[in-house]
Design a protein around this motif. Structure first.
Motif, PDB file in Angstrom:
ATOM      1  N   TYR A 168      34.403  39.702  28.982  1.00  0.00           N
ATOM      2  CA  TYR A 168      35.276  39.079  29.960  1.00  0.00           C
ATOM      3  C   TYR A 168      36.087  37.932  29.343  1.00  0.00           C
ATOM      4  CZ  TYR A 168      36.937  38.465  34.687  1.00  0.00           C
ATOM      5  OH  TYR A 168      37.721  38.446  35.807  1.00  0.00           O
ATOM      6  N   VAL A 169      36.878  38.256  28.330  1.00  0.00           N
ATOM      7  CA  VAL A 169      37.664  37.220  27.654  1.00  0.00           C
ATOM      8  C   VAL A 169      39.168  37.407  27.836  1.00  0.00           C
ATOM      9  CG1 VAL A 169      35.909  36.773  25.913  1.00  0.00           C
ATOM     10  CG2 VAL A 169      37.608  38.566  25.497  1.00  0.00           C
ATOM     11  N   THR A 170      39.606  38.524  28.411  1.00  0.00           N
ATOM     12  CA  THR A 170      41.045  38.788  28.500  1.00  0.00           C
ATOM     13  C   THR A 170      41.764  37.747  29.356  1.00  0.00           C
ATOM     14  OG1 THR A 170      40.645  41.159  28.244  1.00  0.00           O
ATOM     15  CG2 THR A 170      42.792  40.489  29.097  1.00  0.00           C
ATOM     16  N   ILE A 171      41.276  37.546  30.589  1.00  0.00           N
ATOM     17  CA  ILE A 171      41.923  36.578  31.474  1.00  0.00           C
ATOM     18  C   ILE A 171      41.738  35.162  30.942  1.00  0.00           C
ATOM     19  CG2 ILE A 171      41.896  35.598  33.805  1.00  0.00           C
ATOM     20  CD1 ILE A 171      41.225  38.348  34.857  1.00  0.00           C
ATOM     21  N   PHE A 172      40.563  34.881  30.396  1.00  0.00           N
ATOM     22  CA  PHE A 172      40.319  33.585  29.767  1.00  0.00           C
ATOM     23  C   PHE A 172      41.346  33.354  28.652  1.00  0.00           C
ATOM     24  CE2 PHE A 172      36.668  30.797  27.859  1.00  0.00           C
ATOM     25  CZ  PHE A 172      37.507  29.697  27.916  1.00  0.00           C
ATOM     26  N   GLY A 173      41.603  34.400  27.863  1.00  0.00           N
ATOM     27  CA  GLY A 173      42.583  34.284  26.780  1.00  0.00           C
ATOM     28  C   GLY A 173      43.984  33.996  27.304  1.00  0.00           C
ATOM     29  N   SER A 214      41.448  35.545  42.882  1.00  0.00           N
ATOM     30  CA  SER A 214      42.751  35.944  42.353  1.00  0.00           C
ATOM     31  C   SER A 214      43.797  34.837  42.479  1.00  0.00           C
ATOM     32  CB  SER A 214      43.245  37.204  43.072  1.00  0.00           C
ATOM     33  OG  SER A 214      42.390  38.296  42.825  1.00  0.00           O
ATOM     34  N   ASP A 215      43.645  33.978  43.479  1.00  0.00           N
ATOM     35  CA  ASP A 215      44.610  32.896  43.653  1.00  0.00           C
ATOM     36  C   ASP A 215      44.625  31.979  42.431  1.00  0.00           C
ATOM     37  OD1 ASP A 215      45.181  33.914  46.144  1.00  0.00           O
ATOM     38  OD2 ASP A 215      43.789  32.580  47.181  1.00  0.00           O
ATOM     39  N   ARG A 216      43.426  31.650  41.935  1.00  0.00           N
ATOM     40  CA  ARG A 216      43.349  30.807  40.734  1.00  0.00           C
ATOM     41  C   ARG A 216      43.870  31.550  39.513  1.00  0.00           C
ATOM     42  NH1 ARG A 216      37.487  27.622  40.890  1.00  0.00           N
ATOM     43  NH2 ARG A 216      37.993  26.200  42.628  1.00  0.00           N
ATOM     44  N   THR A 217      43.550  32.819  39.416  1.00  0.00           N
ATOM     45  CA  THR A 217      44.003  33.601  38.270  1.00  0.00           C
ATOM     46  C   THR A 217      45.521  33.649  38.206  1.00  0.00           C
ATOM     47  OG1 THR A 217      42.002  34.967  38.400  1.00  0.00           O
ATOM     48  CG2 THR A 217      43.833  35.835  37.106  1.00  0.00           C
ATOM     49  N   ILE A 236      38.898  34.143  37.090  1.00  0.00           N
ATOM     50  CA  ILE A 236      38.973  33.647  35.712  1.00  0.00           C
ATOM     51  C   ILE A 236      37.581  33.545  35.120  1.00  0.00           C
ATOM     52  CG2 ILE A 236      39.667  31.687  34.279  1.00  0.00           C
ATOM     53  CD1 ILE A 236      41.758  31.056  36.456  1.00  0.00           C
ATOM     54  N   GLY A 237      36.610  33.163  35.951  1.00  0.00           N
ATOM     55  CA  GLY A 237      35.262  32.912  35.481  1.00  0.00           C
ATOM     56  C   GLY A 237      35.044  31.423  35.266  1.00  0.00           C
ATOM     57  N   TYR A 238      33.786  30.994  35.384  1.00  0.00           N
ATOM     58  CA  TYR A 238      33.501  29.557  35.357  1.00  0.00           C
ATOM     59  C   TYR A 238      33.812  28.911  34.011  1.00  0.00           C
ATOM     60  CZ  TYR A 238      29.073  30.771  33.036  1.00  0.00           C
ATOM     61  OH  TYR A 238      28.127  31.249  32.162  1.00  0.00           O
ATOM     62  N   ASP A 293      27.466  35.576  35.619  1.00  0.00           N
ATOM     63  CA  ASP A 293      28.151  36.268  34.537  1.00  0.00           C
ATOM     64  C   ASP A 293      29.503  35.604  34.330  1.00  0.00           C
ATOM     65  OD1 ASP A 293      30.213  37.588  36.221  1.00  0.00           O
ATOM     66  OD2 ASP A 293      28.506  38.685  37.013  1.00  0.00           O
ATOM     67  N   LEU A 294      30.153  35.939  33.247  1.00  0.00           N
ATOM     68  CA  LEU A 294      31.361  35.220  32.846  1.00  0.00           C
ATOM     69  C   LEU A 294      32.514  35.400  33.822  1.00  0.00           C
ATOM     70  CD1 LEU A 294      31.337  35.835  28.981  1.00  0.00           C
ATOM     71  CD2 LEU A 294      30.716  33.764  30.212  1.00  0.00           C
ATOM     72  N   ALA A 295      32.448  36.408  34.673  1.00  0.00           N
ATOM     73  CA  ALA A 295      33.540  36.644  35.618  1.00  0.00           C
ATOM     74  C   ALA A 295      33.388  35.858  36.905  1.00  0.00           C
ATOM     75  CB  ALA A 295      33.629  38.134  35.940  1.00  0.00           C
TER      76      ALA A 295
END
Length: 339
Positions: A168-173, A214-217, A236-238, A293-295
């Protein structure tokens, strides 16, 4: 009995109480079915008794999880792995058993990821919503046919998606590339919102805003993802939210703090229970309800931690000893381990 009542009715209760202030009280209670699963698996492993119930419970949990909208089948495997690892210091063969169960989880996860899109389209009838429009026999038939005609390439692509989901690193990236270059750090806003979300229970604040990841993303990632209007929530994940708030290296402070809180809550369950095994089982229910979890969003994780801790602490204080006596009748106390 606890598993049968709470697990099979949990989904219906969630739908019935959706948006209600009572959900914060009822949901942790229904999540104790995880503690029931863990205790029964442990009892079967240590005494070889209750094997039929364990098999029925495991098979039912996997089947119900597979025919649902989300991949709920994983839970039964994770709880079984926890039960196996309970006795891993007694006999090394339990490490092998745990590894085999984990391999099966990965294989089934690859299969699920390979058919997930088509299956969900089948469930919701083409609607852009997380709804189920078909009966259980139709769902079982769809899964059975997919198993019969599954191809190796489907499993390989599904395995790749499993690793992407775990990492789960794509959105974080995307957020790292967008913050602070295009959008400034939020200076603690996301964590403040998470704390406020927890301490404004819907039971007392019925007009509290619905939270959608999704609003934060969409605000911080520089990309657009499907939101509540399309029947989904992509977070995004915490870890990413902590980065957006504080950047490096301060982002690691709230992450570490939350991990410490999880450990304290688990330890409190063990110390409050009339027997550590009972407390550890409730602690596992608490941790799994936090969905660490990361998400996962910090608001949802923190809310689940606080509500579950309060409810379980009240249960242990008021009814812990009677429940444990019910779990351990005289016949059970005479059982001897057969490891």
């Amino acid at each position: 009995m606890v598993w049968l009542v709470f697990s099979l009715s949990e989904g219906s209760v969630d739908i019935f109480l959706w948006g209600s202030g009572l959900a914060i009280i009822v949901q942790p209670i229904f999540y104790t079915f995880i503690a029931a699963m863990l205790l029964l698996f442990q009892r079967t492993l240590i005494t070889r008794n209750g094997r039929s119930w364990s098999i029925v419970m495991f098979a039912t949990q996997v089947l119900v999880g597979f025919v649902g909208y989300f991949a709920g089948f994983k839970l039964a495997f994770f709880v079984l792995i926890l039960a196996v690892l309970t006795f891993s210091d007694v006999h090394r063969r339990y490490w092998i058993s745990g590894a085999c169960v984990l391999a099966i989880v990965v294989l089934l996860g690859s299969f699920w990821q390979g058919i997930k899109f088509e299956y969900r389209q089948f469930l919701n009838g083409g609607e852009e919503a997380q709804v189920v429009r078909v009966s259980i026999p139709e769902r079982v038939r769809f899964i059975s046919e997919a198993l019969q005609f599954v191809e190796w390439n489907t499993l390989i692509s599904g395995l790749d998606e499993v690793f992407n989901r775990v990492g789960y690193v794509t959105i974080f990236g995307h957020c790292v590339g967008n913050v602070p270059q295009n959008v400034p750090h939020s200076k603690g806003r996301l964590w403040k919102e998470a704390v406020a979300h927890v301490f404004m229970p819907r039971l007392l604040f019925p007009g509290k805003m619905e939270f959608n990841d999704s609003d934060r993303t969409n605000e911080f990632s520089g990309t657009r993802v499907a939101d509540a209007s399309q029947g989904t929530s992509i977070g995004i994940g915490y870890c990413g939210e902590s980065y957006i708030d504080f950047g490096i290296p301060v982002m690691f402070i709230p992450i570490l703090t939350f991990g410490v809180l999880i450990g304290i809550a688990y330890g409190l369950m063990v110390r409050m229970a009339p027997h550590p095994v009972f407390g550890a089982a409730l602690g596992c229910s608490l941790i799994m309800r936090c969905n660490i979890d990361l998400a996962s969003s910090n608001a949802k994780m923190l809310g689940a931690l606080v509500s579950s801790l309060l409810i379980y602490a009240i249960i242990l204080r008021l009814a812990g000893k009677p429940i444990w006596r019910w779990l351990c009748p005289p016949a059970a106390k005479s059982e001897r381990p057969r490891i």
